[in-house]
Design a protein around this motif. Sequence first.
Motif, short mmCIF file in Angstrom:
data_model
loop_
_atom_site.label_atom_id
_atom_site.label_comp_id
_atom_site.label_asym_id
_atom_site.label_seq_id
_atom_site.Cartn_x
_atom_site.Cartn_y
_atom_site.Cartn_z
N TYR A 424 50.71 -30.06 -5.70
CA TYR A 424 49.72 -30.71 -5.14
C TYR A 424 48.61 -30.74 -6.05
O TYR A 424 48.27 -29.75 -6.68
CB TYR A 424 49.20 -30.15 -3.58
CG TYR A 424 49.83 -30.74 -2.47
CD1 TYR A 424 49.94 -32.08 -2.10
CD2 TYR A 424 50.77 -29.92 -1.85
CE1 TYR A 424 50.47 -32.54 -1.01
CE2 TYR A 424 51.49 -30.45 -0.60
CZ TYR A 424 51.28 -31.91 -0.26
OH TYR A 424 52.04 -32.45 0.99
N SER A 425 47.76 -31.93 -6.06
CA SER A 425 46.55 -31.65 -6.70
C SER A 425 45.28 -31.52 -5.76
O SER A 425 45.22 -32.14 -4.60
CB SER A 425 46.15 -33.16 -7.55
OG SER A 425 47.24 -33.35 -8.49
N VAL A 426 44.28 -30.61 -6.51
CA VAL A 426 43.02 -30.77 -5.70
C VAL A 426 41.94 -31.65 -6.47
O VAL A 426 41.80 -31.47 -7.58
CB VAL A 426 42.49 -29.19 -5.84
CG1 VAL A 426 41.11 -29.06 -4.93
CG2 VAL A 426 43.62 -28.49 -5.14
N VAL A 427 41.61 -32.43 -5.62
CA VAL A 427 40.52 -33.35 -6.08
C VAL A 427 39.17 -33.37 -5.36
O VAL A 427 38.97 -32.81 -4.47
CB VAL A 427 41.06 -35.09 -5.79
CG1 VAL A 427 42.37 -35.21 -6.30
CG2 VAL A 427 41.09 -35.29 -4.26
N PHE A 428 38.19 -33.75 -6.24
CA PHE A 428 36.58 -33.80 -5.87
C PHE A 428 36.38 -35.24 -6.19
O PHE A 428 36.33 -35.92 -7.16
CB PHE A 428 35.98 -32.71 -6.92
CG PHE A 428 34.74 -33.23 -7.02
CD1 PHE A 428 33.84 -32.96 -6.17
CD2 PHE A 428 34.12 -33.52 -8.36
CE1 PHE A 428 32.41 -33.14 -6.37
CE2 PHE A 428 32.60 -33.73 -8.42
CZ PHE A 428 31.78 -33.59 -7.36
N TRP A 429 35.45 -35.62 -4.92
CA TRP A 429 34.80 -37.09 -5.41
C TRP A 429 33.60 -36.97 -6.21
O TRP A 429 32.43 -36.17 -5.52
CB TRP A 429 34.53 -37.57 -4.09
CG TRP A 429 35.64 -38.00 -3.08
CD1 TRP A 429 36.95 -37.96 -3.40
CD2 TRP A 429 35.74 -38.84 -1.96
NE1 TRP A 429 37.81 -38.57 -2.67
CE2 TRP A 429 37.10 -38.94 -1.43
CE3 TRP A 429 34.64 -39.18 -0.79
CZ2 TRP A 429 37.53 -39.24 -0.22
CZ3 TRP A 429 35.20 -39.88 0.36
CH2 TRP A 429 36.56 -39.97 0.55
N ASN A 430 33.42 -37.27 -7.25
CA ASN A 430 32.36 -37.23 -8.28
C ASN A 430 31.58 -38.30 -7.88
O ASN A 430 31.49 -39.23 -7.08
CB ASN A 430 32.68 -37.08 -9.43
CG ASN A 430 33.63 -38.32 -10.07
OD1 ASN A 430 33.28 -39.48 -9.57
ND2 ASN A 430 34.55 -38.30 -10.93
N LYS A 431 30.21 -38.36 -8.59
CA LYS A 431 28.88 -39.13 -8.38
C LYS A 431 29.52 -40.48 -8.84
O LYS A 431 28.67 -41.46 -8.49
CB LYS A 431 27.99 -38.69 -8.88
CG LYS A 431 27.40 -37.41 -8.63
CD LYS A 431 26.05 -36.96 -9.10
CE LYS A 431 25.51 -35.80 -8.49
NZ LYS A 431 24.30 -35.29 -9.29
N SER A 432 30.38 -40.72 -9.70
CA SER A 432 31.07 -42.02 -10.09
C SER A 432 31.77 -42.68 -9.09
O SER A 432 32.13 -44.03 -9.28
CB SER A 432 31.83 -41.85 -11.36
OG SER A 432 30.99 -41.28 -12.28
N GLY A 433 32.16 -42.04 -7.97
CA GLY A 433 32.99 -42.76 -6.99
C GLY A 433 34.43 -42.49 -7.25
O GLY A 433 35.14 -43.38 -6.73
N ASP A 434 34.90 -41.59 -8.18
CA ASP A 434 36.19 -41.53 -8.61
C ASP A 434 37.04 -40.14 -7.77
O ASP A 434 35.99 -39.28 -7.47
CB ASP A 434 36.38 -41.33 -9.90
CG ASP A 434 36.11 -42.90 -10.47
OD1 ASP A 434 36.41 -43.72 -9.76
OD2 ASP A 434 35.58 -42.65 -11.57
N ALA A 435 38.09 -39.92 -7.49
CA ALA A 435 38.65 -38.68 -7.01
C ALA A 435 38.96 -38.17 -8.30
O ALA A 435 40.14 -38.38 -8.78
CB ALA A 435 39.78 -39.05 -6.18
#
Length: 812
Positions: A424-435
């Motif tokens: 699994y990947s752990v993702v973060f919603w950055n300020k650019s609107g990307d995961a």
Amino acid sequence: NIDLSVFGFLFCIFLFCFSDLELEGDYLMAGLFDIHYASNTLHLGRPEAMDCSSQPFILSNYRRFLLMKFAVEEINNSANLLPNISIGYKIVDHCSDSHSFPSMFNLLSVNGVVQVWDEPHNKLSKVTAVIGGYTSSKSLTVAPLFMTRFIPMVSYSASSSLFSEKKTFPSFLRTVHPNKAIIAVVVRILQHFDWRWVAFLNIDDDYGNDCRKLFIAKIHDTQICLAYTKGLDQNTDYLPIFRQIETQRVNVIVVFAPEWMAEALIESAIQMNVSNKVWIGGEGWSLNQKLPKTKGIQTIGTVLGVSEPAKTIPGLNDFIRSFKAHNKHNRTKKQTPCNQWCDCSLSSAEIIAADPSFSFPVYSAVYSVAHALHDALQCGAGRCNSEITVYPHMVLRELKKIQFTLLNRMIQFDENGDPRSGSYSVVFWNKSGDAQEVGYYNFYKSSDFFISTSEIQWFADGQVPTSLCSKECSEGQMKKPQGIHKCCFTCEICQDGTYINVTEDPYTCKACSDTEWSPEGSTRCNLRLVEYVPFTDPAALGLMVISGLLVVLTLAVCVLFAFHYNTPVVRSAGGSMCFLILGCLSLSSISVFFYFGKPSVAFCIFRFLPFLLFYTVCVSCFVVRSFQIVCIFKIAAKFPELQSWWVKYHGQWVVISVAFVIQALLLLIGYSSDPPKPHNETFWYLDKIILGCDINLKATSTSVIFLLILCILCFVFSYMGKDLPKNYNEAKSITFCLMLLILTWIIFATVYMLYHGRHIHTLNAFAVLCSLYSFLLWYFLPKCYIIMFQPEKNTQQHFQGLIQNYTKTISQ
């Protein structure tokens, strides 16, 4: 045969679409995709299919449908996989779990007829496998239809742990990992950031409830506590939920819900000004393309998610562009199954930009069935065996055995039909609107977990937020639970002599053993310092020398008295009784030597026995001597019969013998029942063990009381003779010796109550010596002085003169 018309399901509306939902082939795969979602419960007056086109459209599922179409066409164009065999498909818009059965029967039917199970296989559907369904609830609803015929269902999204039960779902497989895997990832994230006070929100269906059940079980033996949990549906009012979360000071919210529900939840949080929270999403919405770009999304806090690793599928985007272009210029209408419809107004860019979640699971599910067919048809050398008729159960058998590589990933199922490997990947919603991918978790390698904390832009000024019910206790403090949650507690410092081991039990201060000690607020115990008075101690050496000197002095006095045995001074001192007294004083001094060294049972016995026994003889001699003095000068004249009896029967020796026998019996009885034994004194000093002897007061008190009675009698008799002739002062000497004896033990008792160190035994030995020296120095030494330096006073005439003068005085 069962004609479907009896169910009334054929009264449905035939709609038209410009995308292909069916493709003819030698073997068919059925595809279940929630292109629309029926969010409201419908109450129909009669059984009929639902018009899915009237329900909300889900773009990401439409993209997944196109992905299956792409995969089938890619397989059909392959020269290596299923050569000279064409694969077709039937796509079902599975928008409802309770009103989509006509489509399911359509997959199983031939010309509108579903063959009964026990009839010959001459009217079987060409569907050899089913790709789907999307949600666990919808898969649970339709799975029994396929399980009874052992038609393989290869789901790309249904992750409920129920599907791992092969007795119930024998032909169910999936290319996504079961819920327990993603729950394990979420728990590892919580542990990594030490978030212990969390809320868990889930869709109120089989998938969400299964996730909640697994989450509760997973955190049971951890430091994580479930502060709040709530099942969500389309009618949920989010305001009381967020109020409750805020009231309980929960800063981390775990959400397991499909994307449409997650969108409603997050948008409500933005509208209600929910802020400074950490949101952890399941794979259903972690890669959502809409929410990260929603206005105000940054105000709700930090959003993390868990998803399948992003995987680019070569040629998919080109296929989508080509497909849309083809439909645009070729608007040939095709009749579709009764509840199917798709939105043909979408641009290829919109479809490509849709949520890519479950893309690879869809792709690998199609390829898994294709490889199983390839093996069932014994394909090889550019062609397949056309004489073999493949039934669904044969595909199922081969599916369980397949092992192939797809886009550098191994595809293989375990005994439960779950993927055998993956991550699994752990993702973060950055300020650019990307995961943005910030970590990974290989759940078949328990130690293979990583998160790049520095890449996460936290809302709390760059610091990792905290979520605790109670602040962690300081070192050396135990947790005192408050309420039902183990994460809520107050802290209490561990007292002296106890310690806390937070890894074993953070709720209990454990007592140290008798050989250990600890100060207040300790996390471990220290060995106590063992103390006793060794023979090499200066004070011990000094006292033993003094004790030896006492023996020498008593021997010297014995020699001196023996040479002057018939003189008045020796006779008045007691005569032969003096030798008994001096001998017992020497024997009593033996006790002094046993106050030093490491105590043993023998040492403890000889520490008290010689002194109590032989000192009793000494005191009884002085009792007799005092009584004789008083008798001679005061009682003899008044009671001549008593004196004659005393002389005739040697009363002094009778009394001494009786006293000796009584004391010996008392000591024998007391020491036989409970003799003195070594004792480790740990009460008075935390960091020390004072080695001593434990005396049972009940067993030894009678002998001490008896000795005390003798001392009192001695004092009374000697005090009665205080006014005897000035130079005839035996009674006065005995009185003074007894006063010294009493003063010595009063001082020792006072010190014993105030001081409890190892030198209390030295003081005890010193008190014993003082008791012995009091008689030696103040009773015998003056007489030795007269014998040696005042011989004129050691004559018969001198003593008779003193007695005559005293007699005249008392007669006047």
